[in-house]
Structure formats: structure tokens, C-alpha cells
Design an enzyme around this catalytic site. Structure first.
Site, PDB file in Angstrom:
ATOM      1  CG  PHE B 264      -1.612  -1.715   1.330  1.00 19.58           C
ATOM      2  CD1 PHE B 264      -2.438  -1.841   0.849  1.00 19.58           C
ATOM      3  CD2 PHE B 264      -1.838  -2.263   2.920  1.00 19.58           C
ATOM      4  CE1 PHE B 264      -3.166  -2.963   0.237  1.00 19.58           C
ATOM      5  CE2 PHE B 264      -1.768  -3.240   2.413  1.00 19.58           C
ATOM      6  CZ  PHE B 264      -3.590  -3.405   2.064  1.00 19.58           C
ATOM      7  CD  GLU B 268       7.290   4.219  -4.108  1.00 18.43           C
ATOM      8  OE1 GLU B 268       6.337   4.402  -3.166  1.00 18.43           O
ATOM      9  OE2 GLU B 268       7.918   4.924  -4.246  1.00 18.43           O
ATOM     10  NE  ARG B 346       0.935  10.601  -8.502  1.00 20.83           N
ATOM     11  CZ  ARG B 346       0.278  10.100  -9.061  1.00 20.83           C
ATOM     12  NH1 ARG B 346      -0.785  10.239  -8.974  1.00 20.83           N
ATOM     13  NH2 ARG B 346       0.779   9.883 -10.336  1.00 20.83           N
ATOM     14  NE  ARG B 378      -5.389   0.620  -3.099  1.00 18.21           N
ATOM     15  CZ  ARG B 378      -6.126  -0.164  -2.208  1.00 18.21           C
ATOM     16  NH1 ARG B 378      -6.229  -0.868  -1.358  1.00 18.21           N
ATOM     17  NH2 ARG B 378      -6.331  -1.127  -3.916  1.00 18.21           N
ATOM     18  CG  PHE B 380       2.257   9.176  -3.989  1.00 17.13           C
ATOM     19  CD1 PHE B 380       3.427   7.998  -3.422  1.00 17.13           C
ATOM     20  CD2 PHE B 380       3.028  10.195  -4.810  1.00 17.13           C
ATOM     21  CE1 PHE B 380       4.275   8.286  -2.941  1.00 17.13           C
ATOM     22  CE2 PHE B 380       4.393  10.741  -4.986  1.00 17.13           C
ATOM     23  CZ  PHE B 380       5.185   9.669  -4.402  1.00 17.13           C
ATOM     24  CD  GLU B 749      -1.493   5.294  -6.631  1.00 18.94           C
ATOM     25  OE1 GLU B 749      -1.268   5.239  -7.436  1.00 18.94           O
ATOM     26  OE2 GLU B 749      -1.125   5.729  -5.480  1.00 18.94           O
TER      27      GLU B 749
END
Lengths: 494, 800
Positions: B264, B268, B346, B378, B380, B749
Site C-alpha cells: 500500500f 516503498e 500529487r 495508496r 500518494f 489507487e
């Protein structure tokens, strides 16, 4: 007297003479048996990824229970047969109907929670009278968290699996029963006592033996279901050198109905007590449904929930409002006290060294007594209460309150009665003026704290609002169509 | 029992291939093999998942002499370390070594964006409560956990900044440059608008709560080699970080991951700490070392979704048309930059959601705080921007007395007109209005809304609300260079196929989709195509499996590799059997070579004997995209994914409790690669999004200590929290206009945003308190307490 812990894993017998007292079933499976299908998700009994299935023979029939392996000690398995996800496929490799349904319904995504889910699902299929409606499935799966699927495909799989026929466990039922009977036969009725390098385990044969053990070693840790003590070990990393496991002590596992009410022994789990309590007090049944999860209720005991003195334990305020009596014992000396008197202050209870909770008695409500209990938490299922209010009002023929017992959890350092609110109601007709007086008095009854579950403002406000809900549900006259979102009940059960 | 992944199941929308422009991703003509791409197929690991045989890092057979690593964490939010007494830790039973910053042979630095602001182990300063300071290496995990608690650390406390308000009050230090997007003249637009209002919306963060906690296992090899099995969404970055920390070239470090138990976004950059510490322990002891975080340590250490406060100023007219929007989007980023720059960017990219703002200015404020370094999750930042956009819609609706759905429809992006985003990208494919209208019809939104309002009048305690919200989500990494992928496909002489690619499997079904692409192209059943673990040794220089891009990027790379092999096989077959190359076709019943059907294994055996290479790498980079943050202009997204959700909820006005009673979702997955898996993604994303906006609440105390650090205190949705009525459909006959893999759209997403409908349905129910006159301004998470506070605010005062 036996000096080892004896149980089956699958169809293999384990006889452990030096079983460490606090070795968890999960660590034993993963680290010592190399069985890695059972997962560790939280190590505190909240996520269900470690769910295993334990079968026992009780009153001549097999009882299957889903349990959290992370907070069960291996010594608690004595006399049982343990199954893990590795046991689910049939001997010929065929998937179990639950596994097959999960595959067909796309019930797994990352797959990490999946073994726990399938174990809960298999156990649910084996529960007597299990049905496939949404409510029962939600209950059966409340203790299994999934972060990927949103649960929808898992519920579809459960419904599909409920339609499937017998499984290979059914085919083996006789063999399992024989095996467990043989284990019982080997037990000599004198309990288990073992000592190893990591500490001691005692499994008393009966309550007398328990009393003796505790007199001899008042520092010993009583463990019934380990849903609390387990966390002392997995999170607190505490050493508990002497575990006294009482979960299977026969004379502590009894529920009896007598003139005083329902007497629940120290080793009776919430799951086993639920129906009897619900029959007595329907709202209390709904509260018990929301205590922990199926896995937690299969281990946690009613009396353990009391004995440990949590300020937010859901059982105590309910039982205090119902007028319960606690039975304590030290050696041969027994005493009883009103449940509310047991809780002295935060973390401190009226229990002497070597003394233990033997039972609790919940009286039946009188014919004119209204009983309601409301649990408030961020999440409906498997959450610790922000607050819980329980109410027993007795009205006379004119609608005047003759007796009032009101208890709250989460509002103070201990579960406690709201004496001011009770006084405000007693002797008054149950009407809007009485409600207003009780709401005002309640505000002076408690000085709640703010924490991660709720602020003091929320606790105060909702506590008063629960009186309003109680009024809406029980006051003479017309009742609104809907008064709550969970545990809704017929308006006319008054 | 049938093969676990060969059977087709689940809904398969009828789709036809007509009307498609020719493109590289067009499938081979002819029938698609059962379970091939564009058809439903079970997850490739489903049978292993249900049997407990799917292997995660902690389930791997343990190498001989394996050591266990447990971190020692800061107990101050901001402090100088005055002294560190680790003698008791070192002396504890089973302890082999204690790692501190001084033991790091390379760089004590794991910033994923090269900002050098994130030491692996704290040196003289701790910047949040829970920061790793040292790590214990012991013979058993239990011994390491116990020893880690024996450290004696003296601190000199420094002022700690814990939230957005405190950060602003202290001068607003940023972890990354602020971004500004403007189009038109927002101040003039606001001034000229007939009506204007301003407000603020607050939304909380979110813990990933992947069921498998962070885990890594490192094994030293010969001459400085290090193999790391890591539960990472970004194997290449993990490889680079380990190399960097150990001070050696990347060619000595290999990272591998077969599957994660959920990611999720939380694995990362956050996977790097366990991987680096395990590798450091392995390096210094010469023994394999594993670090698997306890859940509480995981939640206390690792970053989460950013919480935001958004201030908005909007100009509009009496018809509910938005004329100008000015927004400042402030985020709690935590103590280091991590990915907060692109996350807050974003948020800006999505602060329009599906709506056209004629004059607009959007500004980010990535604030530094002494809390966990917030990270990818998820969406972002996109969901946070969309929550702000939808609040603006709601404000306009209440101000004008319009149904919020009508305000949405009036402001949605047009095609050919009113189609320019705040970042100057033209929206070429806006289908948000059609989706909203179709969903509203299908779920009878307007009738139900009227009925609920009528029923609310007679219900003093329980009120119901309904809302229908859209999503438009930009697909591509906004860092353009991330939009590349590689694959490696081997065809063996027996006709079996092995597929490798740079993406990672975390439950989303990426590996299944990659298998399906090879199945479809070769005409092979699923049991002939095998996916392997993702490893930097096979496919190098990969991007994180993130930004919903896994299938888009890696699918095209797999397709490229497969096509290269097919081209060689076609050339060989055409020559061998003397037919034209276009007479060679790979179909489910075998390879058609002119009139003959050659079984695939016969072809591959013959090709091998003729010395034809049947292995190929593949590569893909997304076309058309560019983005310049300095100008705030570009085309950051290859395309948009769309959808809409309608939620109906009940709330209890006495307690603030809520129930989601019904949800309908219509979602655009283009021509889905696997409808069953995509529906699963949508159902799961919705519940996760609804959890974010309702019960999931992160609480820090005044010392900066996270109090919700385990599932006992941090509540993700449970089974009974799913809507009992839950209808999810894919938009039919809607191939991607862009040339994506088989015209599909990314689905990881975008559906997370559908949870926003729940927040607005709760708001709608609350608005009943004053007869729908006032915008409730409900903040998130809408916990029972937040709802009750909002209700108290809205409740008409006696005599008022």
C-alpha cells in the site's frame, strides 16, 4: 500427577516434559515445528493472522474452537488436538471446501491474513447451529483483519463454503474423539506439575488444588484464557516463572442456575457463557458479542475479565448494573462481595495474595426491571470501549423508579456506579424531568480522562446521551423507531 | 481438483475490439486462451495462500547460524543524545553485536530522494519518538527484543514540533520545496465572482497496516556479495541503499522479493531500514541476519499517509459554477523529506479532482515535524487533494441550495472546452459526467436521497445520508524517469515459459496479470507460464511498484519481451514450414502455421535445434509525458482513470456512531486485464478509503509518542464494517484511449478515492440537523467523536 504437557498437533502426539510456561503456540509452531503457514500479524490477538483450531471432547462431543496462537501458551493445549492451516487439505491433497471457496471467490489478495481467515471459517462451519447469514459471518470473522479485499469476497466464500458438504475432519471425527478420550484416560485426575529451566507450570486438578497451589506460591500467575496475560509476555516481555493454568479445571468450568442467579465459574469463557447471560439479559448478550472476537471469546473468561481489574473491561460494568456478586477464595476461606466493591482503584483490586476469583453470580432481573447496556467504540466489532453504560431500572406499576443501578466503564479508573444519577432517578416517575435530572447528576458522577479512544468531553457527553437513549427505549409511551445502530432490539421487550 | 489458476471465473464484461486504433499493444487476432489477459483468472498464488504454503520473508528456511536484528528506538521526539550506555545491551544473554551509526562502513544515509536528511541510525540527534538509534544482533529474536530494552540513553530535550499548526507557528520549515500551480488570475477571478466563501478542511493520516510487517533477510556471500530478501515494493532502491550503506558497487548486492503481505506504499521507501540493518548485521558478523519488526515497533518507526490541512477560497455563481479557486495544501511530513515532495505535488495535481477551475492557484506546504517521516500511501497525496476539492463542491452546494451532485455535474471537465487542468495539461478523455450520471441512474440516487430526507424528519436519533462522488486520477509517476520498466522472458525447449519483470507482488495481482499477458500472446494455459520472484539480478534499474503503474509499465515490458521471442519463432516457423510470416499465429489450440497446427512445445524444440534464441529482455517507457515543476506546466499523466461511488450511511446523533449501509461503485478500468482482480482491487480500495475517512485515527500525545501503535488502538475496518449492500461494476466497453497494455487502465489507487463518498454521506446525514441549510464542514477522520462534535455545532440552539 503428570509432569508433562500432552496434546496432539494434527495426528501426532506431543509430550513435553519441559514446556516453558510462557512459550506461545505461535512461536512453537513457527520456530520449533517449522510450520510457517500460521502467521504473526500483531502478536496481541487483534488481527487473527495466527488463528489455529483447537478441538476438545466436551460432554461427549467434539468442540472446535478458533484461537489466536500468538497469545495462547503451549501448556494451555494440554489434552487437546491442535490443527493448523497445514492440516486443512485432505490427505489426498484436495483443498478443504473453505479453501476451495476462497480460491474460487478471489478471497485472497496478498494472502498473509488468509490462513487465519480459513481457520476461522472452518471453525465457524463446525460451530453448532452455524448459519450463513451476514451477521453470523461478521461475528465469526470479526477477529480476522484483512487490509486488501474489503472482506466482500471472503464473505462470499464463507457463504459458498457453508453450502458445501462434510470435510475430512468429519470423516476423522471418531478417530479424533478416540484420541482425545485416550488422552483423558491418561490423565490421572491429579493435575499437571512441571518445572523446567524457564519456569514452572501447574494445571490444578480442581479448585481445591488451585487454592493450595496459590497458598504455597502467592506469586504464581493465574492464567485462564491468556488474552490479557499473553500480552504481558508478547509485548511486555515479562518473565512469569510460575503459570497456573486454570482454563480446563473441571469444577471451575461450570455455569449453574440457582436461587441467587447465574453462577459462572472462573474458567468459563465468554463464548460458553454468552447464551446463558443473553437469556437472562439480552443486552448483555449483545455486549458479550462485541467483546473481543470469536477467537478472544473462545479463550477469555468472564471472571478473568473481572479479576484483572481493567477500567475498560466490558463485562464488569454490565455485571455491576445487574447486581452481581463476586466469590473469592483463599485456601479454604471463601468470601463474597458485591462486584463493584472488588475494584478499589486503578490496577488495585480487593484480592489478597493467594486469593482468587472462584465465580461470579449474576442475579436474574425482576419482572419489572428494565436492563440495557450500550457499548461505544470507534469500531463496532473487536474494539475496546471508549465507554460503556449499563442500566437496570425497576419501575413500579405507576412508572415510578423504585430501584436504579447504573454502571459505566471507561469513565473512571475503575468500572463504577453512577450513584448521583441513580439517586436522581430513584423515587421519580420515569419521564423527561427525571431524565434531565439524571443527566445533570451524571455529569458530577465522573471525571473521565482524554486518551486515544476519546476525549473527556466525548465521554461525558455520550454518557449523558446514553441516558437519553435508555429513556427513548424504556420510558412509558411511544418509542422512536430507531434508537441505535448496533444490537437493535425489539422495542417491546419491556 | 483443477489447476488453481487455470479456471476462469468471475464477471467478464463483454467487450469488442472494434474502434481501436492500431497500436503496439493490440493483441494477436483470434480467440483468447482461457484466463489470458482481458479475462478473469484467479490469483496465481491463491491455492498457496489458502494452504499456508505461500512463502513470505519470515517463512523462508533459515540459513545456518541466522542472527536476528531488533532496533533500539528513540524515546524523545526531538533531542540531542548526550550519552549512550549500551553495556547492558551487549552483556545481555544471546547478544552477538550491537550496531550503531559508528559501525556503518559506507554512508549512514537512506534518503530515497538524495536529500541526505535521513540517517539509517541516529548519530547525535533524534528527530522523532521511535527513530532507530541502534540495533541489537542476537542469536534469537526474543533475546534481541529483551536486550534492546536495556539501553540507557541520556537526552537533552529540544523543542518538538508535532503537527501542522505547531510547524506553522514555529516558522513553517519545509522538508521539500513548495509547489505552486497557477492558471489565470485567481485573485481577479475571486474578486469578480458573484459569490465567494472560504474555509478549511482537515484530514488525518493513515497507517498502512499491511498484515505482514516489515521484514528483511540478508545473507553475505563471497568477496563482498550480499543477497537481501526484502519485503520491498522497490527492490532496486533497496539494492542501492544496501550498497550505499555497505560502501560497495550495486553489482555485489542482489535484492529479491517473491511476494509481500500487503504494501500500500508502506514498503516503498520504508522497507530500506530493515533491509539495510539486516545487511549491516550480516556484513559485520559474517552470518545471515534477519530483521522482522514487531507490529508496535513497525507502527512507531515507519511513516504513514500524510495528514493535511487545506485552506480554500472559492468564487462561484448562483448556478453553482465555480469561477476561481485558491488553495493552500499543508501537510505534516515528519522529520525528513522521504517522498513528501512528490506526495504534496500529487495532492496539488488532484486538488481539482474532476472539476474545471477557470482561475486557479494551488500551493503546497510540505511541513517538517518531529514525527514519523510520512511516506507513500495508496493515492500518494491524490486522495487528500480530492477531499479538498469535494469539500469545495459541498460548500458551493450548500451555499446555493443545489444537490451536490448537480454542482459536480456543472463543474466537471468538458471535452474540447473547459478542459485545462491547473498544471496546463488538457483533459482529453473526461468521462466523469457520464459515469456519475450512469451510476446515479443505476443506484436511483435521486429517489433515495428524497426518501432519506423524508424519513429523517421522523427519526430523532438515527439519521441517514447519501452522496455520490467521482474520481479522476492521473496515471504515471510525476517523476518522468520512473516511467520505465524491464522484463525478462525465457521460453524453454519443452515449451514452458518463465516470466520475470521489475514489478513486485503485494496482493494486487500484478504477477497474475503478467502471466496472463504471456498466456494470451503465446496461446498457452496458465500451467505453462511461471512467474518468478522479482530480483534485481534478473531485471535491473526498476521503478517502485507504485503509482498504480505496475501493470501498465511492466505489462508493456513483458509484452515487448514476448513479442521479440515471438518474432524470432515466427521467422523460424515461416522458413521451416515454408509459409508467409503472417500465416504463423499463436492460438489456444496450438501454433497455427499455415494450415497446420503445431503444438507449442514442438515449435520450441524445433526452434532450439535450429539455434533460435528463445529468451529476451523487454523494455518500455511511457510516451507523451513531461513535467516541469519550475514552471508548473506539462503533461505529467499519460491518461486519467475515472469512477464514481454512491454511499448511504446511518449515523447516531447521540453517540456519533456510523454504519455504511449501501455502496454502489462504477469504475473505469479501461479494458480490464482481469475483471475479477480489478473488482477485488476496487472493493478493497473502497473499504480502505472509507476506513481512512472514518474510524482510522492516529493519535500522538504531547511528548510526540504515537499512542495508536497496534491494532488494539488503531482500528482498521473489520468484516462488519463493509457495506452490507456493496455493488461494484466496471465501466463497460471503455477501452483506454491511450495505447496501454491491451487498452487497460491502472486500478491500484484510483478506487481508494471512492471512500470520499462515505465522508459526504455522513455530512449529508448531519446536515439534516438544521434542515440542510449549513455545510457541516465535517473533517476527517469522521470518528464518532468528530461526528458528535459536528452535530453539536449544527444542532439549532434553543430559541435560535
Amino acid at each position: 500427577m503428570r509432569n508433562s504437557i500432552r496434546f496432539y498437533l494434527g495426528d501426532r502426539l506431543y509430550d513435553l516434559p519441559d514446556c516453558p510456561p510462557t512459550l506461545t503456540v505461535l512461536d512453537w509452531l513457527r520456530e520449533q515445528r517449522g510450520l510457517t503457514g500460521t502467521k504473526e500479524g500483531c502478536n496481541e490477538g487483534d488481527c487473527g493472522a495466527c488463528t489455529v483450531m483447537v478441538v476438545r471432547r466436551e460432554e461427549g462431543r467434539l468442540v472446535w474452537r478458533a484461537l489466536n496462537a500468538c497469545i495462547q501458551f503451549v501448556c494451555m493445549l494440554d489434552g487437546a488436538q491442535l490443527f493448523t492451516v497445514e492440516d486443512l487439505r485432505a490427505p489426498d491433497g484436495t483443498l478443504h471446501p473453505v479453501q476451495q471457496a476462497m480460491v474460487e471467490q478471489h478471497g485472497s489478495q496478498c494472502g498473509f491474513c488468509t490462513p487465519g481467515f480459513v481457520m476461522s471459517m472452518v471453525a465457524h462451519r463446525k460451530a453448532p447451529g452455524a448459519v450463513a447469514d451476514d451477521g453470523s459471518i461478521d461475528d465469526a470473522l470479526a477477529g480476522n483483519l484483512c487490509r486488501c479485499t474489503g472482506y466482500a469476497p471472503i464473505v462470499r466464500a464463507m457463504k459458498q463454503a457453508m453450502q458445501a458438504g462434510a470435510d475430512h475432519f468429519d470423516a476423522q471425527a471418531e478417530a479424533i474423539a478416540d484420541r482425545l478420550a485416550a488422552l483423558e484416560a491418561q490423565a490421572d485426575g491429579r493435575g499437571v506439575r512441571l518445572a523446567g529451566p524457564a519456569g514452572r507450570v501447574t494445571i490444578p486438578a480442581d479448585s481445591d488444588a488451585l487454592a493450595e497451589t496459590l497458598l504455597a506460591d502467592p506469586q504464581a500467575t493465574i492464567v485462564a484464557g491468556a488474552t490479557d496475560v499473553g500480552l504481558w509476555v508478547t509485548k511486555g516481555l515479562r518473565d512469569l516463572p510460575h503459570i497456573v493454568a486454570i482454563g480446563r479445571v473441571p469444577d471451575l468450568r461450570t455455569i449453574t442456575q440457582d436461587a441467587e442467579g447465574l453462577r459462572i465459574g472462573a474458567a468459563v469463557t465468554y463464548q460458553d457463557a454468552r447464551d446463558s447471560i443473553a437469556a437472562l439479559l439480552p443486552d448483555a448478550g449483545e455486549i458479550i458479542r462485541r467483546i473481543g472476537s470469536t477467537q478472544v471469546r473462545n479463550a477469555a473468561t468472564v471472571c478473568g475479565n473481572i479479576a484483572n481489574g481493567s477500567p475498560i473491561g466490558d463485562g464488569p460494568p454490565v455485571f455491576i448494573a445487574a447486581g452481581a456478586t463476586l466469590h473469592l477464595r483463599r485456601g479454604a476461606a471463601r468470601r463474597t462481595l458485591p462486584l463493584e466493591d472488588y475494584f478499589l482503584s486503578y490496577g488495585k483490586q480487593d484480592r489478597a495474595p493467594g486469593e482468587f476469583v472462584e465465580a461470579v453470580t449474576i442475579p436474574a432481573p425482576g419482572p419489572r426491571t428494565l436492563f440495557r447496556a450500550y457499548k461505544i467504540s470507534k469500531r463496532f466489532d473487536q474494539d475496546i470501549s471508549a465507554l460503556l453504560g449499563a442500566f437496570a431500572l425497576t419501575l413500579d406499576a405507576d412508572g415510578v423508579v423504585t430501584h436504579a443501578r447504573i454502571a459505566f466503564g471507561g469513565m473512571a479508573a475503575i468500572p463504577r456506579r453512577a450513584r448521583g444519577a441513580e439517586d436522581a432517578l430513584r423515587g421519580r416517575p420515569w419521564n423527561a424531568a427525571a431524565l434531565a435530572a439524571a443527566r445533570a447528576a451524571l455529569d458530577a458522577d465522573f471525571a473521565p480522562i482524554s486518551d486515544m479512544r476519546a476525549s473527556d468531553w466525548y465521554r461525558r457527553t455520550v454518557a449523558a446521551n446514553l441516558l437519553t437513549r435508555l429513556f427513548a427505549e424504556t420510558a412509558p409511551g411511544a418509542h422512536p423507531p430507531e434508537t441505535r445502530l448496533a444490537g437493535r432490539m425489539e422495542a417491546a421487550d419491556v | 481438483m483443477s489447476d488453481p489458476i487455470s479456471a476462469e471465473s468471475g464477471p467478464v464484461p463483454a467487450r469488442d475490439a472494434s474502434g481501436l486504433a492500431r497500436g503496439a499493444s493490440l493483441p494477436a487476432d483470434g480467440p483468447i486462451v482461457a484466463g489470458g489477459a482481458s479475462r478473469s483468472l484467479r490469483h496465481e498464488s491463491a491455492a498457496m495462500h489458502v494452504s499456508g504454503s505461500a512463502t513470505y520473508i519470515d517463512d523462508m528456511p533459515e540459513p545456518k547460524g541466522l542472527l536476528h536484528v531488533v532496533p533500539g528506538l528513540s524515546t524523545r521526539a526531538h533531542a540531542r543524545i548526550l550519552s549512550m550506555d549500551l553495556d547492558a545491551v551487549r552483556a545481555a544473554p544471546g547478544v552477538v553485536r550491537v550496531l550503531t551509526a559508528a559501525d556503518i562502513p559506507g554512508h549512514n544515509q537512506i534518503s530515497p530522494v538524495g536529500k541526505n536528511d535521513e540517517p539509517l541510525l541516529a548519530e547525535d540527534l533524534v528527530s522523532y519518538y521511535g527513530q532507530p538509534i541502534f540495533a541489537v544482533v542476537a542469536e534469537t529474536r526474543a533475546a534481541a527484543r529483551r536486550a534492546a530494552r536495556l539501553a540507557r540513553i541520556e537526552y537533552e530535550e529540544l523543542p518538538a514540533i508535532l503537527d501542522i499548526a505547531q510547524a506553522r507557528a514555529a516558522g513553517g520549515a519545509l522538508v521539500w520545496r513548495a509547489l505552486e500551480m497557477t492558471r489565470g488570475d485567481v485573485l481577479a477571478g475571486l474578486a469578480a465572482a458573484p459569490r465567494r466563501l472560504s474555509g478549511q478542511v482537515t484530514m488525518g493520516g493513515q497507517e498502512h497496516f499491511y498484515l505482514e510487517g516489515q521484514a528483511a533477510l540478508a545473507q553475505p556471500g563471497e568477496e563482498g556479495e550480499m543477497r537481501v530478501w526484502s519485503s520491498t515494493q522497490h527492490p532496486t532502491e533497496t539494492q542501492h541503499m544496501v550498497a550505499h550503506v555497505l560502501d560497495r558497487p550495486s553489482n555485489l548486492v542482489t535484492t529479491e522479493i517473491r511476494r509481500m503481505g500487503g504494501g500500500f506504499g508502506g514498503k516503498e521507501s520504508q522497507a530500506n531500514t530493515p533491509a539495510c540493518l539486516a545487511a549491516l548485521a550480516a556484513e559485520l558478523t559474517g552470518r545471515a541476519a534477519k530483521m522482522r519488526l514487531d507490529r508496535d515497533d513497525d507502527m512507531v518507526m515507519t511513516g504513514k499517509r500524510h495528514d493535511f490541512v487545506v485552506e480554500y477560497d472559492v468564487g462561484f455563481d448562483d448556478d453553482g459554477r465555480i469561477l476561481a479557486v485558491d488553495m493552500v495544501l499543508a501537510a505534516r511530513c515528519g522529520w525528513s523529506a522521504d517522498l513528501s515532495g512528490p506526495v504534496t505535488d500529487r495532492a496539488l495535481f488532484h486538488a481539482d479532482n474532476a472539476y474545471y477551475y477557470p482561475d486557479v492557484r494551488l500551493r503546497s506546504e510540505p511541513l517538517k515535524t518531529n514525527t514519523q517521516s510520512n511516506t507513500a500511501y495508496r493515492g500518494f497525496g491524490g486522495p487528500q487533494g480530492i477531499v479538498a476539492a469535494e469539500r469545495v463542491i459541498e460548500e458551493v452546494a450548500f451555499a446555493t441550495g443545489l444537490d451536490p451532485l448537480d454542482v459536480r455535474l456543472r463543474n466537471v471537465y468538458g471535452t474540447g472546452t473547459r478542459d485545462l487542468t491547473p498544471y496546463h495539461m488538457t483533459v482529453e478523455d473526461s468521462i466523469a459526467a457520464e459515469i456519475m450520471e450512469q451510476l446515479a441512474r443505476d443506484c436511483t440516487y435521486r429517489d433515495r436521497r428524497a426518501a432519506l430526507r423524508a424519513a429523517n424528519r421522523d427519526s430523532p436519533f438515527v439519521r441517514r445520508g447519501i452522496a455520490l462522488t467521482p474520481v479522476k486520477f492521473g496515471i504515471s509517476f510525476t517523476a518522468t524517469h520512473y516511467n520505465q520498466a524491464g522484463a525478462l522472458v525465457h521460453v524453454y525447449t519443452d515449451g514452458s515459459v518463465q516470466v520475470n519483470h521489475g514489478g513486485t507482488e503485494m496482493g494486487q495481482g500484478l504477477h497474475t496479470k503478467m502471466v496472463q499477458i504471456a498466456m494470451r500472446e503465446f496461446g498457452l494455459a496458465s500451467d505453462r507460464v511461471r512467474i518468478t520472484a522479482t530480483t534485481t539480478g534478473k531485471v535491473p534499474n526498476t521503478s517502485a511498484t507504485a503509482a498504480s503503474s505496475g501493470a501498465d509499465l511492466n505489462g508493456m515490458a513483458v509484452l515487448d519481451a514476448v513479442r521479440r521471442i515471438k518474432d524470432r519463432l515466427i521467422a523460424f516457423a515461416a522458413g521451416h514450414w515454408n509459409v508467409a510470416p503472417d500465416a504463423v499465429r499463436f492460438l489456444p489450440d496450438g501454433v497455427h502455421v499455415g494450415e497446420t497446427i503445431v503444438p507449442f512445445p514442438d515449435l520450441t524444440r524445433a526452434a532450439y535445434l535450429a539455434r533460435v534464441s528463445m529468451s529476451s529482455s523487454g523494455f518500455y517507457k511511457t510516451p507523451k509525458i513531461s513535467w516541469n515543476p519550475d514552471t508548473g506546466r506539462g503533461r505529467p499523466f499519460y491518461y486519467f482513470a475515472y469512477g464514481a461511488a454512491c454511499a448511504e450511511v446511518a449515523i447516531d446523533l447521540l453517540t456519533g456512531e456510523t454504519r455504511i449501509e449501501r455502496v454502489d461503485i462504477l469504475h473505469d478500468a479501461g479494458r480490464s486485464l482481469n475483471p475479477a482482480i480489478d473488482i477485488g482491487q476496487i472493493e478493497g480500495a473502497f473499504v480502505q478509503g472509507a476506513g481512512w475517512l472514518t474510524m482510522e485515527e492516529l493519535v500522538w500525545d504531547s511528548a510526540g509518542r504515537l499512542r495508536t501503535h497496534a491494532p488494539s488502538t488503531y482500528k482498521i475496518p473489520a468484516c462488519s464494517d463493509r457495506p452490507r449492500i456493496f455493488n461494484v461494476a466496471l465501466l463497460e466497453a471503455a477501452p483506454n484511449r491511450e495505447d496501454t497494455i491491451f487498452r487497460s487502465k491502472a486500478v491500484g489507487e484510483p478506487p481508494f478515492v471512492h471512500g470520499v463518498a462515505v465522508l459526504h454521506a455522513i455530512s449529508d446525514a448531519l446536515a439534516s440537523l438544521d434542515s440542510y441549510r449549513t455545510c457541516p464542514r465535517l473533517d476527517a477522520p469522521a470518528t464518532p467523536e468528530t461526528i458528535l462534535r459536528t452535530a453539536e455545532r449544527l444542532r439549532p440552539r434553543a430559541g435560535g
